[in-house]
Scaffold this motif. Structure first.
Motif, PDB file in Angstrom:
ATOM      1  N   ALA A  33       2.091  16.804-116.072  1.00  0.00           N
ATOM      2  CA  ALA A  33       2.433  16.793-114.639  1.00  0.00           C
ATOM      3  C   ALA A  33       2.184  15.387-114.115  1.00  0.00           C
ATOM      4  O   ALA A  33       1.222  14.721-114.517  1.00  0.00           O
ATOM      5  CB  ALA A  33       1.560  17.799-113.904  1.00  0.00           C
ATOM      6  N   HIS A  87      10.295  27.494-112.642  1.00  0.00           N
ATOM      7  CA  HIS A  87       9.570  26.280-113.003  1.00  0.00           C
ATOM      8  C   HIS A  87      10.403  25.019-113.139  1.00  0.00           C
ATOM      9  O   HIS A  87       9.835  23.928-113.219  1.00  0.00           O
ATOM     10  CB  HIS A  87       8.845  26.506-114.338  1.00  0.00           C
ATOM     11  CG  HIS A  87       7.846  27.612-114.295  1.00  0.00           C
ATOM     12  ND1 HIS A  87       6.711  27.558-113.513  1.00  0.00           N
ATOM     13  CD2 HIS A  87       7.809  28.806-114.926  1.00  0.00           C
ATOM     14  CE1 HIS A  87       6.019  28.675-113.673  1.00  0.00           C
ATOM     15  NE2 HIS A  87       6.664  29.463-114.511  1.00  0.00           N
ATOM     16  N   ASP A 162      11.210  24.295-105.656  1.00  0.00           N
ATOM     17  CA  ASP A 162       9.824  23.852-105.779  1.00  0.00           C
ATOM     18  C   ASP A 162       9.358  23.931-107.240  1.00  0.00           C
ATOM     19  O   ASP A 162       8.320  24.536-107.550  1.00  0.00           O
ATOM     20  CB  ASP A 162       8.920  24.720-104.884  1.00  0.00           C
ATOM     21  CG  ASP A 162       7.568  24.034-104.663  1.00  0.00           C
ATOM     22  OD1 ASP A 162       7.514  22.798-104.828  1.00  0.00           O
ATOM     23  OD2 ASP A 162       6.578  24.734-104.393  1.00  0.00           O
ATOM     24  N   LYS A 164       7.938  22.836-111.038  1.00  0.00           N
ATOM     25  CA  LYS A 164       6.879  21.955-111.560  1.00  0.00           C
ATOM     26  C   LYS A 164       7.496  20.904-112.471  1.00  0.00           C
ATOM     27  O   LYS A 164       6.899  19.872-112.727  1.00  0.00           O
ATOM     28  CB  LYS A 164       5.880  22.792-112.372  1.00  0.00           C
ATOM     29  CG  LYS A 164       5.112  23.812-111.554  1.00  0.00           C
ATOM     30  CD  LYS A 164       4.128  24.559-112.452  1.00  0.00           C
ATOM     31  CE  LYS A 164       3.298  25.551-111.664  1.00  0.00           C
ATOM     32  NZ  LYS A 164       4.114  26.676-111.152  1.00  0.00           N
ATOM     33  N   ARG A 194       4.363  13.511-106.074  1.00  0.00           N
ATOM     34  CA  ARG A 194       4.388  14.971-105.909  1.00  0.00           C
ATOM     35  C   ARG A 194       3.909  15.720-107.153  1.00  0.00           C
ATOM     36  O   ARG A 194       3.928  16.953-107.179  1.00  0.00           O
ATOM     37  CB  ARG A 194       5.795  15.437-105.561  1.00  0.00           C
ATOM     38  CG  ARG A 194       6.311  14.801-104.275  1.00  0.00           C
ATOM     39  CD  ARG A 194       7.380  15.647-103.690  1.00  0.00           C
ATOM     40  NE  ARG A 194       8.188  14.915-102.739  1.00  0.00           N
ATOM     41  CZ  ARG A 194       9.195  15.454-102.078  1.00  0.00           C
ATOM     42  NH1 ARG A 194       9.524  16.704-102.295  1.00  0.00           N
ATOM     43  NH2 ARG A 194       9.883  14.741-101.230  1.00  0.00           N
ATOM     44  N   ARG A 196       5.188  16.159-110.114  1.00  0.00           N
ATOM     45  CA  ARG A 196       6.102  16.886-110.998  1.00  0.00           C
ATOM     46  C   ARG A 196       6.161  16.206-112.367  1.00  0.00           C
ATOM     47  O   ARG A 196       6.001  14.981-112.456  1.00  0.00           O
ATOM     48  CB  ARG A 196       7.527  16.863-110.431  1.00  0.00           C
ATOM     49  CG  ARG A 196       7.921  18.083-109.652  1.00  0.00           C
ATOM     50  CD  ARG A 196       7.225  18.205-108.356  1.00  0.00           C
ATOM     51  NE  ARG A 196       7.871  19.184-107.494  1.00  0.00           N
ATOM     52  CZ  ARG A 196       7.594  19.358-106.236  1.00  0.00           C
ATOM     53  NH1 ARG A 196       6.641  18.629-105.658  1.00  0.00           N
ATOM     54  NH2 ARG A 196       8.227  20.271-105.542  1.00  0.00           N
TER      55      ARG A 196
END
Lengths: 271, 374
Positions: A33, A87, A162, A164, A194, A196
């Motif tokens: 992430a 996801h 939204d 990931k 953010r 991601r």
């Protein structure tokens, strides 16, 4: 911390008739992430196949793939769309917007898939389009938008769920350098501000400066995996690409990386 | 759901026009053919259904109303003697020849009845009165057949079965399924026109007394009156309809044409919806890649089909109503009762949804990985 995507011993074979084509062989890869990873390699090397498997669009022949902590190789084809929806956000080379829907409706479609009510979806789509700088263009149709604007709508659409994980296939290939830079700045922000996990398949050397990590695939195997600053230098991107794409400061870590990290990566030849 | 289905449908106006033309064509063709079938069916048994009788008493083995076999009119008294019979009358329904004033001849069906009674009277009399038939040689014909019979107005005299006949009135909309128009007259005149012996009749029509048990009366009639068959009006109507529509094959031909309309409509709609789907196949691939379940994609296709069906149905019915109204002045009635109009809506919807299944089958197999290909 658990990686957003964890790939282990991944093999993919395409069967056509009696013949099998080995597209990926024993691939290991983690994507964290907040990381912007670029997949590079010649055509047919297997990078899009890898992206498709990580995106739960293709199934693996063997090995393990975890997406957001969930093992996806055991899932049926009917279960995979739900993982994608929850996801993963996709950004495509050809934008893949719905030409008969307005910019706002393109974003609302994703929200509708997520079960958001029409009224809330309209409001959220407006917010997302504002975020990508297209608040004024929300009622425009794709045919009335420039390439960069279309890609920004696609980014807004990808963000609507939204997710990931953002998976992008040649997101700047159809854009001029300035527009490509703008799009990449957004992608970079998605990863670094953010949190991601962003994976980009690209041939576009102009955008390498935005990568945290560059993974090179050749003939279905990972031929190199290096921090971006080293890879940029090895490709000479800094030399001729810097004028087109400013390199984000956080990528300037060349000095701290030992050269032996690049041995056998495929990037070392140009060092 | 954003209006993807509507937009895809209306985006290509030429293709939409082709789709709607296919549906409208199918709707009109099916309505016309089914309407003809209903019209023919109603026409074949019109005399029976409008008779006002509860029971039809015929000779043995009479398959339908036009095929009556003469029997003794003495049976009328036997019928009247059965408990539960409120009224019984002799009726003639038989073919004979009509001679026009230009010398040409045509076949007609004489319907003879007791003018003082209510059974088997002509309906929809628009000129003259039923009572006018009491005058000598009087007949009533339908205005639809004026030209065919060479009649222009009341008072004109013709020759039927070699006997003088004078037109005293006209009905409206009493069609004959055969090419022979009905000619209403008194029982006595009918005997003369058809050459029926004075002591014979073709049918006896009976009306039950209030509260009488139909089956019991029927059994008693069969016991008391020899060599006859007793049908309820419904049974005889059904026998006549079945004979003309199925035994002769006329109805089957019309029904086959209706089915062909359905098939043609299905093929045209399936083809255009399939082409529209293929035009947007990449978008459907994108939808699937985004995580849309197959059901979501199917919903888009189904919605397109349903919208096409509704618009096609409305346009098709507008044309159909025009055709149906136009047919009222012609020899072949096209009828569109309300249940048929409502049924057509569901048939159109089913046709379009069925046609969309072809596209859905294709979309089930598209690979969402296509979105990464160029």
């Amino acid at each position: 911390m658990q990686p957003a995507i964890a790939v282990r011993e991944l093999t993919k074979t395409f069967i056509e008739g009696n013949a099998g084509t080995l597209a990926l062989r024993s691939v290991d890869l983690d994507v964290d992430a907040g990381e912007l990873l670029m997949l590079m390699g010649p055509s047919g090397s297997g990078k899009t196949t890898l992206l498709s498997i990580m995106g739960c669009i293709l199934t693996a022949s063997s090995g393990s793939v975890q997406v957001a902590g969930k093992e996806i190789t055991q899932l049926t084809e009917k279960q995979l769309p739900a993982i994608r929806l929850e996801h993963i956000g996709f950004i495509f080379q050809g934008f893949n917007l719905f030409p008969t829907l307005s910019a706002s409706e393109n974003v609302e479609l994703m929200l509708d898939l997520k079960g958001v009510t029409a009224k809330s979806a309209k409001r959220r789509a407006a917010e997302l389009l504002d975020q990508v700088g297209l608040g004024e263009k929300r009622d425009s149709f794709p045919s009335d938008l420039s390439g960069g604007q279309k890609q920004r709508v696609a980014i807004a659409r990808a963000l609507a769920g939204d997710p990931k994980i953002i998976l992008a296939d040649e997101p700047t290939a159809a854009l001029d350098s300035q527009t490509g830079k703008t799009v990449m700045e957004m992608m970079s922000e998605l990863a670094h501000k953010r949190g991601r996990a962003v994976v980009i398949v690209t041939h576009d050397s102009r955008i390498l400066a935005f990568a945290d990590r560059i993974v090179k695939i050749e003939d279905g195997v990972i031929a190199g995996d290096a921090d971006a600053a080293i890879a940029e230098t090895s490709h000479g991107v800094r030399a001729h690409g810097a004028s087109a794409c400013a390199i984000p400061a956080h990528n300037l870590r060349l000095e701290s990386l030992p050269v032996h990290n690049l041995r056998g990566t495929g990037f070392e030849a140009t060092l | 759901m954003p209006p993807l289905a509507q937009r895809n449908l209306f985006h290509d106006k030429v293709r939409l026009a082709v789709t709607l033309t296919g549906i409208v064509f199918a709707v009109v063709l099916i309505v016309v053919e089914l309407g003809l079938f209903v019209g023919f069916t109603v026409t074949t048994s019109g005399l029976i259904d409008h008779s006002g009788a509860d029971l039809w008493i015929t000779s043995k083995n009479v398959p339908y109303v036009e095929q009556g076999v003469a029997f003794s009119e003495r049976k009328l008294n036997q019928v009247r003697a059965v408990a539960g019979i409120a009224d019984a009358q002799k009726v003639v329904a038989h073919w004979t020849q009509w001679k026009r004033r230009d010398g040409g001849e045509d076949s007609v069906q004489i319907v003879g009845f007791n003018v003082d009674d209510t059974l088997e009277q002509p309906w929809n009399v628009i000129e003259g009165r039923v009572e006018d038939l009491k005058s000598p040689d009087a007949i009533i014909v339908d205005e639809l057949y004026k030209k065919k019979l060479g009649v222009t107005g009341v008072g004109e005299v013709f020759e039927i079965g070699g006997h003088r006949a004078r037109v005293v009135g006209f009905t409206r909309g009493i069609r004959s399924f055969t090419t022979s128009p009905y000619v209403f007259t008194t029982f006595k005149n009918a005997q003369t026109f058809t050459g029926l012996r004075e002591d014979q009749t073709y049918f006896i029509l009976a009306k039950l007394a209030p509260g009488a048990d139909l089956e019991r009366v029927r059994r008693e009639l069969l016991d008391r009156v020899k060599d006859v068959e007793v049908f309820t009006t419904g049974e005889f109507s059904h026998m006549t309809r079945f004979y003309w529509m199925f035994t002769t094959g006329a109805g089957v031909a019309v029904l086959i044409a209706a089915v062909l309309g359905l098939v043609v409509g299905f093929v045209v709609v399936a083809q255009t919806i399939y082409a529209t789907t293929m035009d947007h196949v990449r978008e459907f691939g994108t939808l699937k890649a985004m995580g849309a379940p197959n059901s979501y994609v199917y919903k888009v296709i189904m919605k397109q089909a349903a919208i096409s069906a509704v618009i096609g149905y409305v346009l098709g019915m507008m044309v159909s109503v025009f055709v149906v109204r136009g047919s009222q002045a012609g020899g072949a009635a096209i009828l569109m009762p309300m249940p048929m109009a409502v049924g057509m809506f569901f048939l159109t919807l089913a046709m379009c949804i069925g046609a969309a299944l072809v596209s859905i089958n294709k979309l089930t197999n598209i690979d969402p990985a296509m979105v990464f290909k160029g």
